[in-house]
Design a protein around this motif. Structure first.
Motif, PDB file in Angstrom:
ATOM      1  N   ASN A 138      31.690 -17.501  32.421  1.00 47.74           N
ATOM      2  CA  ASN A 138      32.500 -18.713  32.343  1.00 47.74           C
ATOM      3  C   ASN A 138      33.177 -18.767  30.973  1.00 47.74           C
ATOM      4  O   ASN A 138      32.489 -18.807  29.950  1.00 47.74           O
ATOM      5  CB  ASN A 138      31.643 -19.970  32.531  1.00 47.74           C
ATOM      6  N   PRO A 139      34.502 -18.796  30.917  1.00 46.97           N
ATOM      7  CA  PRO A 139      35.181 -18.796  29.615  1.00 46.97           C
ATOM      8  C   PRO A 139      35.150 -20.141  28.888  1.00 46.97           C
ATOM      9  O   PRO A 139      35.274 -20.183  27.669  1.00 46.97           O
ATOM     10  CB  PRO A 139      36.620 -18.404  29.956  1.00 46.97           C
ATOM     11  N   TRP A 140      34.987 -21.275  29.614  1.00 44.79           N
ATOM     12  CA  TRP A 140      35.072 -22.605  28.999  1.00 44.79           C
ATOM     13  C   TRP A 140      33.698 -23.250  28.873  1.00 44.79           C
ATOM     14  O   TRP A 140      32.821 -23.048  29.709  1.00 44.79           O
ATOM     15  CB  TRP A 140      35.958 -23.528  29.841  1.00 44.79           C
ATOM     16  N   ASN A 141      33.536 -24.050  27.819  1.00 41.79           N
ATOM     17  CA  ASN A 141      32.389 -24.949  27.698  1.00 41.79           C
ATOM     18  C   ASN A 141      32.776 -26.136  26.823  1.00 41.79           C
ATOM     19  O   ASN A 141      33.805 -26.121  26.130  1.00 41.79           O
ATOM     20  CB  ASN A 141      31.162 -24.234  27.120  1.00 41.79           C
ATOM     21  N   MET A 142      31.967 -27.181  26.855  1.00 38.06           N
ATOM     22  CA  MET A 142      32.221 -28.388  26.076  1.00 38.06           C
ATOM     23  C   MET A 142      31.561 -28.290  24.702  1.00 38.06           C
ATOM     24  O   MET A 142      30.588 -27.546  24.513  1.00 38.06           O
ATOM     25  CB  MET A 142      31.694 -29.617  26.814  1.00 38.06           C
ATOM     26  N   LEU A 143      32.101 -29.082  23.747  1.00 39.96           N
ATOM     27  CA  LEU A 143      31.576 -29.116  22.383  1.00 39.96           C
ATOM     28  C   LEU A 143      31.391 -30.562  21.931  1.00 39.96           C
ATOM     29  O   LEU A 143      32.132 -31.459  22.332  1.00 39.96           O
ATOM     30  CB  LEU A 143      32.537 -28.431  21.403  1.00 39.96           C
ATOM     31  N   ALA A 144      30.389 -30.795  21.079  1.00 42.90           N
ATOM     32  CA  ALA A 144      30.200 -32.074  20.402  1.00 42.90           C
ATOM     33  C   ALA A 144      29.624 -31.772  19.021  1.00 42.90           C
ATOM     34  O   ALA A 144      28.738 -30.915  18.891  1.00 42.90           O
ATOM     35  CB  ALA A 144      29.249 -32.986  21.181  1.00 42.90           C
ATOM     36  N   GLY A 145      30.136 -32.443  18.001  1.00 45.37           N
ATOM     37  CA  GLY A 145      29.648 -32.123  16.663  1.00 45.37           C
ATOM     38  C   GLY A 145      29.976 -33.199  15.650  1.00 45.37           C
ATOM     39  O   GLY A 145      30.588 -34.227  15.958  1.00 45.37           O
ATOM     40  N   PHE A 146      29.557 -32.940  14.413  1.00 43.31           N
ATOM     41  CA  PHE A 146      29.848 -33.850  13.307  1.00 43.31           C
ATOM     42  C   PHE A 146      30.021 -33.046  12.024  1.00 43.31           C
ATOM     43  O   PHE A 146      29.543 -31.912  11.888  1.00 43.31           O
ATOM     44  CB  PHE A 146      28.752 -34.906  13.145  1.00 43.31           C
ATOM     45  N   ARG A 147      30.684 -33.681  11.053  1.00 45.47           N
ATOM     46  CA  ARG A 147      30.859 -33.107   9.709  1.00 45.47           C
ATOM     47  C   ARG A 147      30.656 -34.230   8.704  1.00 45.47           C
ATOM     48  O   ARG A 147      31.276 -35.298   8.828  1.00 45.47           O
ATOM     49  CB  ARG A 147      32.250 -32.496   9.566  1.00 45.47           C
ATOM     50  N   TRP A 148      29.805 -33.985   7.728  1.00 44.81           N
ATOM     51  CA  TRP A 148      29.513 -34.970   6.687  1.00 44.81           C
ATOM     52  C   TRP A 148      30.034 -34.427   5.360  1.00 44.81           C
ATOM     53  O   TRP A 148      29.502 -33.457   4.822  1.00 44.81           O
ATOM     54  CB  TRP A 148      28.014 -35.233   6.623  1.00 44.81           C
ATOM     55  N   ASP A 149      31.113 -35.039   4.852  1.00 46.06           N
ATOM     56  CA  ASP A 149      31.686 -34.658   3.564  1.00 46.06           C
ATOM     57  C   ASP A 149      31.143 -35.586   2.486  1.00 46.06           C
ATOM     58  O   ASP A 149      31.394 -36.802   2.511  1.00 46.06           O
ATOM     59  CB  ASP A 149      33.209 -34.765   3.605  1.00 46.06           C
ATOM     60  N   VAL A 150      30.419 -35.030   1.528  1.00 45.14           N
ATOM     61  CA  VAL A 150      29.879 -35.792   0.405  1.00 45.14           C
ATOM     62  C   VAL A 150      30.792 -35.553  -0.787  1.00 45.14           C
ATOM     63  O   VAL A 150      30.786 -34.458  -1.373  1.00 45.14           O
ATOM     64  CB  VAL A 150      28.433 -35.368   0.079  1.00 45.14           C
ATOM     65  N   GLY A 151      31.580 -36.574  -1.135  1.00 46.50           N
ATOM     66  CA  GLY A 151      32.565 -36.378  -2.186  1.00 46.50           C
ATOM     67  C   GLY A 151      33.636 -35.395  -1.726  1.00 46.50           C
ATOM     68  O   GLY A 151      33.932 -35.247  -0.540  1.00 46.50           O
ATOM     69  N   LYS A 152      34.215 -34.675  -2.678  1.00 46.63           N
ATOM     70  CA  LYS A 152      35.301 -33.746  -2.392  1.00 46.63           C
ATOM     71  C   LYS A 152      34.858 -32.283  -2.365  1.00 46.63           C
ATOM     72  O   LYS A 152      35.656 -31.408  -2.069  1.00 46.63           O
ATOM     73  CB  LYS A 152      36.393 -33.904  -3.462  1.00 46.63           C
ATOM     74  N   HIS A 153      33.586 -32.018  -2.674  1.00 43.92           N
ATOM     75  CA  HIS A 153      33.220 -30.628  -2.922  1.00 43.92           C
ATOM     76  C   HIS A 153      32.048 -30.105  -2.086  1.00 43.92           C
ATOM     77  O   HIS A 153      31.657 -28.955  -2.270  1.00 43.92           O
ATOM     78  CB  HIS A 153      32.897 -30.443  -4.404  1.00 43.92           C
ATOM     79  N   PHE A 154      31.490 -30.906  -1.203  1.00 44.71           N
ATOM     80  CA  PHE A 154      30.347 -30.434  -0.423  1.00 44.71           C
ATOM     81  C   PHE A 154      30.398 -31.042   0.970  1.00 44.71           C
ATOM     82  O   PHE A 154      30.750 -32.209   1.156  1.00 44.71           O
ATOM     83  CB  PHE A 154      29.034 -30.820  -1.110  1.00 44.71           C
ATOM     84  N   MET A 189      25.599 -24.476  16.220  1.00 46.02           N
ATOM     85  CA  MET A 189      26.165 -23.971  14.975  1.00 46.02           C
ATOM     86  C   MET A 189      25.856 -24.949  13.847  1.00 46.02           C
ATOM     87  O   MET A 189      25.978 -26.159  14.031  1.00 46.02           O
ATOM     88  CB  MET A 189      27.678 -23.797  15.109  1.00 46.02           C
ATOM     89  N   ILE A 190      25.452 -24.436  12.701  1.00 42.90           N
ATOM     90  CA  ILE A 190      25.255 -25.259  11.515  1.00 42.90           C
ATOM     91  C   ILE A 190      25.855 -24.516  10.327  1.00 42.90           C
ATOM     92  O   ILE A 190      25.785 -23.288  10.237  1.00 42.90           O
ATOM     93  CB  ILE A 190      23.757 -25.575  11.270  1.00 42.90           C
ATOM     94  N   ALA A 191      26.490 -25.275   9.428  1.00 40.89           N
ATOM     95  CA  ALA A 191      27.178 -24.656   8.296  1.00 40.89           C
ATOM     96  C   ALA A 191      27.109 -25.569   7.077  1.00 40.89           C
ATOM     97  O   ALA A 191      27.096 -26.803   7.208  1.00 40.89           O
ATOM     98  CB  ALA A 191      28.645 -24.378   8.647  1.00 40.89           C
ATOM     99  N   VAL A 192      27.025 -24.968   5.912  1.00 40.90           N
ATOM    100  CA  VAL A 192      27.154 -25.688   4.642  1.00 40.90           C
ATOM    101  C   VAL A 192      28.393 -25.144   3.944  1.00 40.90           C
ATOM    102  O   VAL A 192      28.678 -23.938   4.025  1.00 40.90           O
ATOM    103  CB  VAL A 192      25.896 -25.536   3.767  1.00 40.90           C
ATOM    104  N   GLU A 193      29.110 -26.029   3.273  1.00 44.00           N
ATOM    105  CA  GLU A 193      30.408 -25.649   2.737  1.00 44.00           C
ATOM    106  C   GLU A 193      30.616 -26.236   1.351  1.00 44.00           C
ATOM    107  O   GLU A 193      30.253 -27.389   1.084  1.00 44.00           O
ATOM    108  CB  GLU A 193      31.509 -26.157   3.686  1.00 44.00           C
ATOM    109  N   GLY A 194      31.209 -25.463   0.462  1.00 43.38           N
ATOM    110  CA  GLY A 194      31.645 -25.929  -0.837  1.00 43.38           C
ATOM    111  C   GLY A 194      33.148 -25.800  -0.963  1.00 43.38           C
ATOM    112  O   GLY A 194      33.726 -24.805  -0.504  1.00 43.38           O
ATOM    113  N   ARG A 195      33.794 -26.805  -1.552  1.00 44.89           N
ATOM    114  CA  ARG A 195      35.263 -26.791  -1.689  1.00 44.89           C
ATOM    115  C   ARG A 195      35.623 -26.937  -3.161  1.00 44.89           C
ATOM    116  O   ARG A 195      34.939 -27.601  -3.935  1.00 44.89           O
ATOM    117  CB  ARG A 195      35.919 -27.904  -0.872  1.00 44.89           C
ATOM    118  N   PHE A 196      36.724 -26.305  -3.521  1.00 43.42           N
ATOM    119  CA  PHE A 196      37.151 -26.329  -4.916  1.00 43.42           C
ATOM    120  C   PHE A 196      38.677 -26.236  -4.992  1.00 43.42           C
ATOM    121  O   PHE A 196      39.354 -25.964  -4.014  1.00 43.42           O
ATOM    122  CB  PHE A 196      36.512 -25.171  -5.687  1.00 43.42           C
TER     123      PHE A 196
END
Length: 411
Positions: free
Chosen positions: A373-389, A404-411
């Motif tokens: 099956n090529p299709w499936n549904m998605l549900a998720g969230f993203r929590w941005d703490v300030g401008k850099h995490f 899926m889980i991910a941690v991210e840093g922005r600069f």
């Protein structure tokens, strides 16, 4: 002085002083006099409101536009002027994804099989001497159809004599017969239910090129395995009967997968107030190193969501944050093509024993498969703490289970 007169005098004094203060001009810096040489020159401020304060009092707060001093995204200043709150332009992300999904096996074939071990194992003297007349007739027909060079032995009486009085000759003839044909072509393989489980650890680098366009590249390591149910038969009646009696039906096999994954992608994003939408396109390719082959995947993910603004906690210096939640879908066009030594396939029951007999070391297999099956549904969230995490989590459901889980840093 009586009390009424005293009140009038006081009121007049206050009124006169107020008038004098309002009419007092701005004092300019002057040279200090000879009697006041120890005092520095000072400037006395105007009494009342400044023009800006007066305008603000009359018309409300004056809106000011911040200056965007980063090179990326292009047109960043335009976006800020129109009220956009832009993220930091560059990001690095570490993520983990686990996927479980159904697979359609389009082709499974074997090559280079050898029957020498099989013949020596099964064609013992006891087996040959106990062979029935009906079996002689079947073998004679097989020789006529598949081994014309051995047609002089293709009679029931000749075979009966050889089976009873010259077993070694039978085994030699059987080896010649096996070597003259492609054993892989004798097997009919029907693959039933197949499930694949895989997980990928990856690092991703991204940049906002425009306020609405993010591009990224990723590298990771993929591990997994495929579990299938197979039925093995043959177009040759004798072989088909032997396989069904000895091997059985609904036999399981497992194939381990491991390799390096690269990918490129782009995200188109936009929104209005707190509502946002995005389209994620990416292409990835995995080069396998347990077996020979690759997995190529095109993925398309539309999402629609809402963003909540969360206050900070000044006492512990916790910054303001945003919480984005969404629903979406995932489309995957995945082609999996790989092969290798037959020993990499792990069968269950007697099929593994048969595989060992047919596979002294040089035999191979080849598999072509796609997603069920090529299709499936998605549900998720993203929590941005300030401008850099930021922390992101997403679940897939209906036809494909993923996390899926991910941690991210922005600069």
């Amino acid at each position: 002085m009586n009390k009424p007169l005293k009140n009038i005098t006081t009121t007049l004094f206050v009124t006169v002083m107020a008038a004098l203060l309002q009419s007092t001009p701005t004092y300019a810096a002057e040279e200090p006099s000879a009697l006041d040489t120890t005092l520095p020159a000072t400037k006395v401020p105007e009494w009342g409101f400044s023009p800006e304060e007066t305008k603000e009092a009359e018309e409300g707060p004056i809106e000011t536009t911040g200056t965007y001093n980063r090179w990326f995204p292009i047109f960043g200043q335009w976006a800020v002027d129109h009220g956009a709150d832009l993220p930091s332009p560059f990001g690095i992300q570490l993520n983990y994804i686990d996927i479980r999904q159904g697979i359609n096996v389009e082709a499974l074939s074997f090559g280079g099989l050898s029957g020498t071990s099989l013949i020596n194992t099964f064609l013992t003297d006891e087996v040959l001497k106990s062979t029935t007349d009906n079996t002689y007739n079947i073998i004679a027909n097989v020789l006529k159809e598949y081994a014309p060079d051995l047609s002089q032995y293709a009679s029931a009486k000749t075979l009966e004599f050889l089976f009873k009085y010259s077993p070694d000759t039978v085994r030699t003839l059987a080896t010649q017969l096996v070597d003259s044909i492609d054993l892989g072509s004798l097997f009919d393989i029907d693959v039933g239910k197949t499930r694949q489980k895989s997980h990928t650890d990856s690092i991703r680098l991204d940049a906002w090129v425009f306020p609405f366009l993010n591009i990224y590249g990723m590298y990771g390591r993929t591990r997994g395995h495929t579990n299938s149910v197979v039925n093995v038969g043959s177009s040759v009646p004798l072989i088909d009967s032997l396989l069904k009696n000895y091997v059985g039906q609904n036999i399981g096999y497992e194939l381990d997968l491991k390799g390096n994954t690269w990918g490129l992608g782009a995200v188109l994003a936009g929104g209005y107030k707190n509502v946002f939408a995005s389209l994620d396109f990416n292409y990835s390719w995995t080069r396998l190193n347990v077996v020979h082959g690759n997995i190529d995947a095109f993925v398309f993910e539309p999402r629609v969501g809402y963003q909540f603004h969360l206050p900070g906690w000044q006492k512990i210096y916790w910054p303001e944050s945003t919480l984005s939640v969404w629903l979406g879908a995932m489309y995957q066009d995945v082609k999996q093509s790989f092969g290798g030594n037959l020993s990499n396939l792990k069968f269950t029951g007697n099929l593994q024993t048969l595989d060992n007999l047919l596979n002294p070391g040089d035999e191979s297999f080849h598999v072509e498969q796609r997603l069920k099956n090529p299709w499936n549904m998605l549900a998720g969230f993203r929590w941005d703490v300030g401008k850099h995490f930021a922390v992101t989590a997403e679940w897939g459901f209906i036809h494909r289970n993923s996390f899926m889980i991910a941690v991210e840093g922005r600069f």
